[in-house]
Structures are given as C-alpha cells and as structure tokens.
Design a protein around this motif. Structure first.
Motif, PDB file in Angstrom:
ATOM      1  N   TYR A  41       0.843  -1.208   0.000  1.00 16.99           N
ATOM      2  CA  TYR A  41       0.000   0.000   0.000  1.00 16.99           C
ATOM      3  C   TYR A  41       0.882   1.264   0.000  1.00 16.99           C
ATOM      4  O   TYR A  41       0.577   2.267   0.660  1.00 16.99           O
ATOM      5  CB  TYR A  41      -0.948   0.012   1.203  1.00 16.99           C
ATOM      6  N   SER A 201     -10.484  -5.070   5.839  1.00 20.90           N
ATOM      7  CA  SER A 201     -10.459  -4.161   6.997  1.00 20.90           C
ATOM      8  C   SER A 201     -11.863  -3.799   7.469  1.00 20.90           C
ATOM      9  O   SER A 201     -12.127  -3.776   8.675  1.00 20.90           O
ATOM     10  CB  SER A 201      -9.691  -2.882   6.657  1.00 20.90           C
ATOM     11  N   TYR A 374      -6.709   4.795   0.656  1.00 21.19           N
ATOM     12  CA  TYR A 374      -5.965   3.778  -0.095  1.00 21.19           C
ATOM     13  C   TYR A 374      -5.185   4.444  -1.230  1.00 21.19           C
ATOM     14  O   TYR A 374      -4.024   4.140  -1.484  1.00 21.19           O
ATOM     15  CB  TYR A 374      -6.909   2.771  -0.746  1.00 21.19           C
TER      16      TYR A 374
END
Ligand SMILES: Cc1ncc(COP(=O)(O)O)c(C=O)c1O
Length: 394
Positions: A41, A201, A374
């Motif tokens: 990420y 998540s 993100y």
C-alpha cells in the motif's frame, strides 16, 4: 540512496507493529494474512514483509506474481498468497517459488494440472457477489468434485471478498449474504478440512466493534465462523469505516518535505499555474519541494493544508509537478524573508505525524481530493524514498 531533496515517506515500523498487535490480540488463532500488495500500500513491500515476519506473521497477500517473486527474492519466507489469476507460465512461477495460488477459474485449475510435478496447495476463491474474480457460488459442487482426491491439487481454504464490508455488522445486507454463501460453500468442502477467509479491513473493524460491544451471536453472519482475516488498509493505520476510534490504529506513513524557499507575495498578486490563488493581503508563501509528480494529488490545489511548525498552512493555488505553495503568513509572523530563508530544511508534513504528534490524516486529504486513503497512500511515487524508523520493539 543518497537524498539530495529532503522529501520522503517516513515509515514507522513501531506503528505497524502496534496495528498488527491489535489484530493478533483481537483474533488469536485465526488465519491472518496481511495484504502487502501494491508495494505494501505504498509503504515498501519488502521491508514491511520482513518486519511482519518478525512479528510472527506466517501469511502475506499479494496481487501479482511479480510482487510475490520480489518478496521471495528478498528473503521473505512466509507463505505468499497470490490473488490475481495466472496462466501456465504463472502457475509454474508460483509453484517453483513456493507460493500459494488463489484459484479463481477452471483455466487456472488446468494450468496447475499441466505444470505441477508435485502436490500443490491452493485456496479457492468464490465470487459471492462482487462480480470480479472467483468461481460462481453455484459452481461450488462442481469445483469440489473436480478437486476432490485430486492427485496434484490440495484445497486448503475457500475464500471470498466483501464488496461493501462497511455493512458487515448488519444481518441482512450484502456482506451478510456473501458470508452466508461462503458458509454454504464451506459445507460442500467440509470433507477437505478447509478453512475460510473473507474479511477485509471493513469486515474486521465491524467485527471488532461488535466484540467491543459484547455481541456474541453465533447466528450473526460475521460470527457464524471464525472467518480468516486479510487486513490491508488497517495495518497501515487507517480505518476503512472512517472510524479511527475502532481498533486504535496508528498511521504508519508520514509524507514529509521541506520548504524550498519563502516568498513575499503582495496583496493582489497570484500564485502558481493558472493564477488560481490571489493574495488578499501581503503574504508569505512557502514553496514546498513536493508535487503531483511525487503523488501529491493535484486535486488538492487550493483545497487542503500541510502542517508547518505544528500549524495548518493552506495550499495556495495549483499543485505543480515538483512543488506546491502554502500560505504561512500567520505562522511566521514578524520574521523577515531573509531570516526565514536562512533557516534551511524547515519540515513540512503533507500527511501523517508531526514532531508534536499532531496527525494530519490521509483520510482528510482523501475526502478533499474526492478519493480514499488507499489511493493517497498508494499514489506516493517512486521518486519519494521510503525511510524506515523504529522496528526494534516487538
Ligand atoms: C482479495 C483482497 N483481500 C483483502 C484486501 C484488503 O482490503 P482492505 O485494504 O480494505 O483491508 C484486498 C484489497 O483490496 C483484496 O483485494
């Protein structure tokens, strides 16, 4: 790498440790597979993976075979799950490098059958509603029949992916239906002794909140099985529920730069391309050494702020490729330009933590840029070095 421009992403491994410990404590003895795809990420996959191994992590998730190979070639020993599809060549690479294929199609089964020279373990992915990857739920029996007592393929797990994990706490929403479907599939695969993984998540954070609220209801889709967890965003310290209170997560990345120069801007003058900001008063503008070429979104032009000396400094005008400008008039009050410019390398926080532990959240910037955290994290460009701090604490 030698750093001439002091613009970098500081990756705090202690915060990563903290986020992982939160998960390990909440979910002992569950399949736990942190997702380190897309260069972790944006945090740097190899460093992160090696650190995660030190924390006892046994499984890591990537999208691409290439991502898995990079980890393997850099000494990562953990089991690596490759989520993206593959052809025959890919199947060979997965097997040769001791990675685990997440099988999503009949073609992938065939590819494995053709290249496997020993028994290979796989996870099988079902599309329970997202319409992206995986066998259709209705195909579960056929997939079972094809793989049952297979000479070359052993199914270790079945899995799916939630597409609106935010609603996973509710009993009659998309996530609940997806989990019920996977539960049924797991019954078909029962004789293979498979386990199931499904929670990203959002699913995990919903479950944590339910645990915190004392809910213990085996009929609730989130609790009907000990669903394995595949956390991505949350291990990097952000909540996909937009609820930083759940899980007490600590952002791992701080994007930092420095003031390149300070400039006097007279009232009525404009700053940057397109003259989209006009000084309403005589102002001091700091030119910061970072721009959209580093992954700082141009959509934030005139929209967001940075942290400078512990205070918020608004962005003035258009974000350039290599620079952005911020209004520091109120922060540097009383200091003349010459003395300001004599102080080199004055730190600017684009997002993350400043020295006094004030947080400028990537979530906040994401909202202003009409995107999600993100994307803020994964956008940080290749020319921004990652600098790792901490990591000794276990
Ligand atoms: C298959 C799969 N599992 C887990 C995740 C982790 O999701 P999140 O970052 O929302 O936790 C992703 C990310 O998109 C994914 O593609």
């Amino acid at each position: 790498m030698e750093m001439f421009r002091k613009t970098f992403a500081e990756i705090n491994l202690d915060n990563l440790t903290h986020n992982i410990r939160v998960l390990q404590k909440a979910f002992p003895q569950r399949f736990l597979c942190p997702m380190v795809k897309a260069n972790g990420y944006g945090h740097g996959d190899v460093k992160l993976a090696l650190h995660l191994e030190k924390l006892g992590i046994e499984n890591l998730g990537v999208c691409l075979i290439e991502e898995g190979l990079l980890l393997r070639h850099n000494g990562v020993k953990a089991n690596i799950l490759v989520f993206r599809g593959f052809d025959k060549k890919g199947a060979k690479a997965i097997i040769e490098n001791n990675m685990t294929a997440v099988v999503s199609s009949w073609e992938q089964i065939e590819a494995l059958e053709q290249v496997a020279d020993k028994k290979v373990s796989v996870h099988v992915k079902f599309d329970t509603g997202m319409n992206r990857l995986g066998f259709r739920t209705e195909e579960a029996q056929k997939v079972f029949d094809r793989l049952n007592n297979h000479p070359k393929i052993e199914v270790k797990a079945v899995c799916t992916h939630l597409y609106i994990g935010e609603n996973a706490d509710e009993v009659d929403q998309t996530s609940a239906h997806q989990l019920q479907r996977l539960n049924k599939i797991s019954e078909i695969f029962k004789s293979m002794n498979v386990f199931c993984h499904a929670l990203n998540s959002s699913g995990i954070l919903n479950l944590m909140q339910m645990q915190k609220d004392g809910v213990n209801d085996a009929s609730h889709p989130l609790m009907m099985q000990k669903w394995g967890i595949r956390p991505g965003l949350m291990i990097y310290g952000y909540s996909s529920l937009g609820r930083p209170d759940v899980g007490d997560l600590k952002p791992v990345m701080t994007l930092k730069s420095v003031v390149n120069t300070f400039r006097d801007v007279k009232a009525g003058e404009t700053v940057s391309y397109g003259a989209r900001w006009t000084a309403k008063r005589d102002s001091v503008v700091a030119v910061v050494s970072i721009g959209y070429g580093d992954g700082y979104h141009r959509l934030l032009s005139n929209q967001s702020h940075v942290l400078f000396k512990g205070q918020k400094a608004p962005i003035t005008g258009t974000v350039c490729m290599d620079y952005l400008m911020v209004d520091v008039t109120d922060i540097v009050q009383g200091q003349d330009l010459k003395s300001l410019n004599a102080q080199i390398d004055q730190e600017v926080i684009l997002f993350g933590w400043d020295k006094s532990n004030h947080l400028l959240s990537a979530d906040e910037l994401a909202r202003k840029a009409h995107t999600i955290s993100y994307e803020m994290l994964t956008s940080v460009g290749e020319r921004v070095p990652r600098v790792y701090v901490g990591g000794e604490k276990r």
